[in-house]
Design a protein around this motif. Sequence first.
Motif, PDB file in Angstrom:
ATOM      1  N   PRO A 162       0.805  -1.237   0.000  1.00  0.00           N
ATOM      2  CA  PRO A 162       0.000   0.000   0.000  1.00  0.00           C
ATOM      3  C   PRO A 162       0.832   1.278   0.000  1.00  0.00           C
ATOM      4  O   PRO A 162       0.416   2.272  -0.588  1.00  0.00           O
ATOM      5  CB  PRO A 162      -0.803  -0.115   1.297  1.00  0.00           C
ATOM      6  CG  PRO A 162      -0.837  -1.560   1.616  1.00  0.00           C
ATOM      7  CD  PRO A 162       0.419  -2.149   1.073  1.00  0.00           C
ATOM      8  N   TYR A 163       2.022   1.269   0.630  1.00  0.00           N
ATOM      9  CA  TYR A 163       2.766   2.528   0.682  1.00  0.00           C
ATOM     10  C   TYR A 163       3.229   2.962  -0.708  1.00  0.00           C
ATOM     11  O   TYR A 163       3.448   4.157  -0.945  1.00  0.00           O
ATOM     12  CB  TYR A 163       3.946   2.444   1.670  1.00  0.00           C
ATOM     13  CG  TYR A 163       5.052   1.511   1.264  1.00  0.00           C
ATOM     14  CD1 TYR A 163       6.050   1.933   0.392  1.00  0.00           C
ATOM     15  CD2 TYR A 163       5.102   0.209   1.731  1.00  0.00           C
ATOM     16  CE1 TYR A 163       7.054   1.087  -0.005  1.00  0.00           C
ATOM     17  CE2 TYR A 163       6.094  -0.642   1.337  1.00  0.00           C
ATOM     18  CZ  TYR A 163       7.082  -0.206   0.477  1.00  0.00           C
ATOM     19  OH  TYR A 163       8.062  -1.060   0.073  1.00  0.00           O
TER      20      TYR A 163
ATOM     21  N   GLN B 226       1.378   2.417  -3.496  1.00  0.00           N
ATOM     22  CA  GLN B 226       0.154   2.990  -4.057  1.00  0.00           C
ATOM     23  C   GLN B 226      -0.069   4.396  -3.480  1.00  0.00           C
ATOM     24  O   GLN B 226      -0.456   5.316  -4.194  1.00  0.00           O
ATOM     25  CB  GLN B 226      -1.019   2.081  -3.682  1.00  0.00           C
ATOM     26  CG  GLN B 226      -2.036   1.961  -4.778  1.00  0.00           C
ATOM     27  CD  GLN B 226      -3.194   1.088  -4.359  1.00  0.00           C
ATOM     28  OE1 GLN B 226      -3.344   0.715  -3.198  1.00  0.00           O
ATOM     29  NE2 GLN B 226      -4.029   0.751  -5.309  1.00  0.00           N
ATOM     30  N   MET B 227       0.207   4.513  -2.183  1.00  0.00           N
ATOM     31  CA  MET B 227       0.037   5.796  -1.513  1.00  0.00           C
ATOM     32  C   MET B 227       0.962   6.845  -2.126  1.00  0.00           C
ATOM     33  O   MET B 227       0.537   7.978  -2.377  1.00  0.00           O
ATOM     34  CB  MET B 227       0.358   5.613  -0.018  1.00  0.00           C
ATOM     35  CG  MET B 227       0.034   6.808   0.811  1.00  0.00           C
ATOM     36  SD  MET B 227      -1.735   7.131   0.737  1.00  0.00           S
ATOM     37  CE  MET B 227      -1.939   8.183   2.092  1.00  0.00           C
TER      38      MET B 227
ATOM     39  N   ARG C 163       2.151   6.861  -5.094  1.00  0.00           N
ATOM     40  CA  ARG C 163       1.614   7.205  -6.418  1.00  0.00           C
ATOM     41  C   ARG C 163       0.478   8.200  -6.273  1.00  0.00           C
ATOM     42  O   ARG C 163       0.387   9.175  -7.007  1.00  0.00           O
ATOM     43  CB  ARG C 163       1.089   5.959  -7.117  1.00  0.00           C
ATOM     44  CG  ARG C 163       2.150   5.257  -7.842  1.00  0.00           C
ATOM     45  CD  ARG C 163       1.632   4.266  -8.853  1.00  0.00           C
ATOM     46  NE  ARG C 163       2.784   3.464  -9.210  1.00  0.00           N
ATOM     47  CZ  ARG C 163       2.927   2.190  -8.904  1.00  0.00           C
ATOM     48  NH1 ARG C 163       1.955   1.540  -8.312  1.00  0.00           N
ATOM     49  NH2 ARG C 163       4.033   1.567  -9.211  1.00  0.00           N
TER      50      ARG C 163
ATOM     51  N   VAL D 175       4.066  11.399  -6.623  1.00  0.00           N
ATOM     52  CA  VAL D 175       5.524  11.302  -6.727  1.00  0.00           C
ATOM     53  C   VAL D 175       5.856  10.742  -8.113  1.00  0.00           C
ATOM     54  O   VAL D 175       5.263   9.744  -8.511  1.00  0.00           O
ATOM     55  CB  VAL D 175       6.083  10.358  -5.635  1.00  0.00           C
ATOM     56  CG1 VAL D 175       7.601  10.338  -5.673  1.00  0.00           C
ATOM     57  CG2 VAL D 175       5.581  10.767  -4.268  1.00  0.00           C
ATOM     58  N   PRO D 176       6.775  11.371  -8.845  1.00  0.00           N
ATOM     59  CA  PRO D 176       7.122  10.832 -10.163  1.00  0.00           C
ATOM     60  C   PRO D 176       7.585   9.379 -10.056  1.00  0.00           C
ATOM     61  O   PRO D 176       8.286   9.014  -9.113  1.00  0.00           O
ATOM     62  CB  PRO D 176       8.279  11.736 -10.619  1.00  0.00           C
ATOM     63  CG  PRO D 176       8.149  12.972  -9.821  1.00  0.00           C
ATOM     64  CD  PRO D 176       7.511  12.588  -8.526  1.00  0.00           C
ATOM     65  N   GLU D 177       7.180   8.572 -11.033  1.00  0.00           N
ATOM     66  CA  GLU D 177       7.300   7.127 -10.912  1.00  0.00           C
ATOM     67  C   GLU D 177       8.719   6.638 -10.584  1.00  0.00           C
ATOM     68  O   GLU D 177       8.900   5.831  -9.680  1.00  0.00           O
ATOM     69  CB  GLU D 177       6.786   6.462 -12.191  1.00  0.00           C
ATOM     70  CG  GLU D 177       6.702   4.951 -12.130  1.00  0.00           C
ATOM     71  CD  GLU D 177       5.613   4.405 -11.209  1.00  0.00           C
ATOM     72  OE1 GLU D 177       4.754   5.202 -10.773  1.00  0.00           O
ATOM     73  OE2 GLU D 177       5.627   3.194 -10.916  1.00  0.00           O
TER      74      GLU D 177
ATOM     75  N   ARG E 135      11.341   8.227  -9.326  1.00  0.00           N
ATOM     76  CA  ARG E 135      11.780   8.668  -8.011  1.00  0.00           C
ATOM     77  C   ARG E 135      11.091   7.822  -6.931  1.00  0.00           C
ATOM     78  O   ARG E 135      11.702   7.412  -5.949  1.00  0.00           O
ATOM     79  CB  ARG E 135      11.424  10.143  -7.837  1.00  0.00           C
ATOM     80  CG  ARG E 135      12.185  10.789  -6.704  1.00  0.00           C
ATOM     81  CD  ARG E 135      12.040  12.275  -6.785  1.00  0.00           C
ATOM     82  NE  ARG E 135      11.239  12.757  -5.676  1.00  0.00           N
ATOM     83  CZ  ARG E 135      10.649  13.956  -5.681  1.00  0.00           C
ATOM     84  NH1 ARG E 135      10.753  14.744  -6.734  1.00  0.00           N
ATOM     85  NH2 ARG E 135       9.954  14.342  -4.642  1.00  0.00           N
TER      86      ARG E 135
ATOM     87  N   LYS F 117      12.939   5.571  -4.225  1.00  0.00           N
ATOM     88  CA  LYS F 117      12.857   6.015  -2.826  1.00  0.00           C
ATOM     89  C   LYS F 117      12.152   4.986  -1.939  1.00  0.00           C
ATOM     90  O   LYS F 117      12.558   4.775  -0.803  1.00  0.00           O
ATOM     91  CB  LYS F 117      12.120   7.352  -2.739  1.00  0.00           C
ATOM     92  CG  LYS F 117      11.974   7.829  -1.287  1.00  0.00           C
ATOM     93  CD  LYS F 117      11.383   9.208  -1.165  1.00  0.00           C
ATOM     94  CE  LYS F 117      11.175   9.546   0.320  1.00  0.00           C
ATOM     95  NZ  LYS F 117      10.551  10.842   0.525  1.00  0.00           N
ATOM     96  N   TYR F 118      11.086   4.371  -2.438  1.00  0.00           N
ATOM     97  CA  TYR F 118      10.327   3.476  -1.563  1.00  0.00           C
ATOM     98  C   TYR F 118      10.629   1.979  -1.760  1.00  0.00           C
ATOM     99  O   TYR F 118      11.367   1.410  -0.966  1.00  0.00           O
ATOM    100  CB  TYR F 118       8.835   3.775  -1.651  1.00  0.00           C
ATOM    101  CG  TYR F 118       8.487   5.152  -1.107  1.00  0.00           C
ATOM    102  CD1 TYR F 118       8.513   5.394   0.261  1.00  0.00           C
ATOM    103  CD2 TYR F 118       8.188   6.209  -1.944  1.00  0.00           C
ATOM    104  CE1 TYR F 118       8.230   6.653   0.773  1.00  0.00           C
ATOM    105  CE2 TYR F 118       7.904   7.474  -1.442  1.00  0.00           C
ATOM    106  CZ  TYR F 118       7.925   7.685  -0.072  1.00  0.00           C
ATOM    107  OH  TYR F 118       7.648   8.925   0.443  1.00  0.00           O
TER     108      TYR F 118
ATOM    109  N   ARG G  93      14.483   0.923  -1.996  1.00  0.00           N
ATOM    110  CA  ARG G  93      15.145   1.207  -0.718  1.00  0.00           C
ATOM    111  C   ARG G  93      14.825   0.116   0.314  1.00  0.00           C
ATOM    112  O   ARG G  93      15.686  -0.322   1.077  1.00  0.00           O
ATOM    113  CB  ARG G  93      14.660   2.564  -0.233  1.00  0.00           C
ATOM    114  CG  ARG G  93      14.944   2.943   1.156  1.00  0.00           C
ATOM    115  CD  ARG G  93      16.408   3.267   1.350  1.00  0.00           C
ATOM    116  NE  ARG G  93      16.744   3.114   2.749  1.00  0.00           N
ATOM    117  CZ  ARG G  93      16.452   4.014   3.658  1.00  0.00           C
ATOM    118  NH1 ARG G  93      15.885   5.144   3.314  1.00  0.00           N
ATOM    119  NH2 ARG G  93      16.761   3.794   4.924  1.00  0.00           N
ATOM    120  N   ILE G  94      13.584  -0.362   0.310  1.00  0.00           N
ATOM    121  CA  ILE G  94      13.185  -1.336   1.312  1.00  0.00           C
ATOM    122  C   ILE G  94      13.586  -2.744   0.887  1.00  0.00           C
ATOM    123  O   ILE G  94      13.995  -3.558   1.710  1.00  0.00           O
ATOM    124  CB  ILE G  94      11.668  -1.211   1.577  1.00  0.00           C
ATOM    125  CG1 ILE G  94      11.409   0.109   2.293  1.00  0.00           C
ATOM    126  CG2 ILE G  94      11.150  -2.375   2.405  1.00  0.00           C
ATOM    127  CD1 ILE G  94       9.970   0.526   2.362  1.00  0.00           C
TER     128      ILE G  94
END
Lengths: 331, 345
Positions: free
Chosen positions: A228-229, A231-232, A234, A238-240, A242, A246-247, A250-251
């Motif tokens: 979900p984060y 989708q959130m 998006r 936030v540009p795709e 990036r 970033k999300y 990174r994870i």
Amino acid sequence: MLGFIVRRSLSGLLTLAAVSVVSFAIIILPPGDALTTYISQIMAATGEMTPEMQRQIEHMQDQYGFNDPLYVQYFKWVRGIVVAGDFGWSFATLRNVSDFIWGLMANTLILIFASMAFIYLLAVPIAFYSAVRPYSLIDYMATFLGFLGLAIPNFMLALFLMFAAYSLTGQVSVGMFSAQMETAAWSVARVLDLLRHIWIPVLVIGSAGMASVIRILRSNLLDELNKPYVQMARAKGVPEWRLLIKYPLRIAINPLLSTIGFLLPDLFGATIIVSIVLGLPTVGPVFLSALLNQDMYLAGSIVLLIAAATIIGTLVSDILLALADPRIRYE
Amino acid sequence: MATPSLRADASTLVEVTDLHVEFPTREGVVHAVRGVSFAIREGETLGIVGESGSGKSVSSQAMLRILPRPGRISRGSIRWHQRLPDGAVRATEITELGDRSSQMNALRRREMSLIMQEPMSALSPVHTIGNQIVERLRLGGSMTRAEARLKAIDLMRSVGIPNPEKRIDAYTFELSGGMRQRAMIAMAIGNAPRLLIADEPTTAVDVTIQAQVIRLLQSLQDSLRMSILIITHDLGVVATLAHRIAVMYRGEIVELGPVRDILKDPRHPYTQGLLRSVASLETSDEDSVATIPGVVPHPFEVVPGCPFHPRCSAFMPGVCDRVAPERTRLAPDREVRCHIYQSRA
């Protein structure tokens, strides 16, 4: 965070102490002591014992405690390493282990880290692309090449690359340095010379390790992409690209950081065969011959150093992981 | 029930017409949304009610163009009315924009925003709350990092997070469920959006927090004069918050109208069943809570006629299982999709 590092360092030291006991056990494993073997070798070769040799043998007997109980021998060995950096006497090469082990270790670590850099620099973008465009042509190609690298034995790929390099350039590319650079001091020229030689072993070792890194990261990323984060983010606009970096990337990279530690011994194992085939001045071939010759101080020292490198690698990967993931930091 | 009254002349903010969303999968095509039409006016709260799988969340994801793969809008229109600084209104057809286009991102950054059911998973676990709020603020306007941080602290205070100067550097797992939900709301209202889509905002928090979240949304709507699309399966939530409700079943809106009218006088057999199945203090032990017989058919299953007919108490053989009912207007602001009312139209 500081407490975390101190705790992990302490447990690393404990592991190192345990490994030193195991290394010492390897040293004393063969029947009879090394000195007796050495004396009998000299006797067989020269037929007599000079007074000078007699003194040397007595000195060694005292230094390494061959006449003492095992635990005293162990502590004398460890004290030698800690106090004077003395890893013992290599009876096969008639030199102090510490005189030549560091250069070999440095070459080994250079090879391992170059391979690691090669693996991560290539595997991360490939896995990222494969996950973002799953079941695309490039995804299938990456999977195919990854498994090919995993399936081809290292020695075969090494021989093939050596042959290919020879056919193309007419030069036999073996070793890590050119002859004139072999013993030179470190300089820009020496680094360039290293880069000219090291690509073959790096390619061989890296291709074998890359597949698993790609698979791990790709499947981690595929899991994260549906969270979900993402989708959130998006929905926030936030540009795709990036967003993806970033999300989810990174994870998804976090579990990969924890694999650095146990990638080290794998890569060390790979350097042995590759070094033998390509004639590289690393610890690997020396380790093999030390075991064959029952040169136990040398073999034990190599085990100890490689274990130490792995422990430090694990420690570093733990710290990196804690830096990257706050959830681990706060546990 | 303190439902605020809506200005009668309020203009339409977004108009959804005949929206179809489908998910082509290897096993077949799932038609998640089948011809949904509704409009949301400025300052209005529309509640979409339905069971899980009724297509209520998918409809809102289509509006934001964040449908999970392989979902796609196969038909219909979503028309967004943007009020320009000079007072003029510009209509944008959302279905014609690329889901990664800069026009779509511009709408997401300034015009609409989303709060999700589970803030723990809707916020990144490895970035601080502040990082994620600041990101939204800086996307929506030209703000320096320091300005955005101050604004984020203000926002956090305005949604009732105590000690926001400290909490801004906290990670999601360091906050309680209620605080996380408030942090997500702070992020959503950051750029004063004109539509807040709240997808089950009270489902994952406990009852006391539920009431707080609803009161917070109400007061935010009053102060920011934004529209809210609230998606829930909780009739109590829509009764408190919404002006109008749309009841969804199997991807269709079966009944739409002002919340008071529908709760007082439900017309569609499904809505009637839903209202009967709400437990209340008046429900005696013997007749316990009523349920709607049967289950929602599997998404792949094709139900001819009215999608609700296999479970309907007013089932008319030969009609309901043959012909899909049309939308019937019962009053200027009220419609139902059922054969019982169709003959009257």
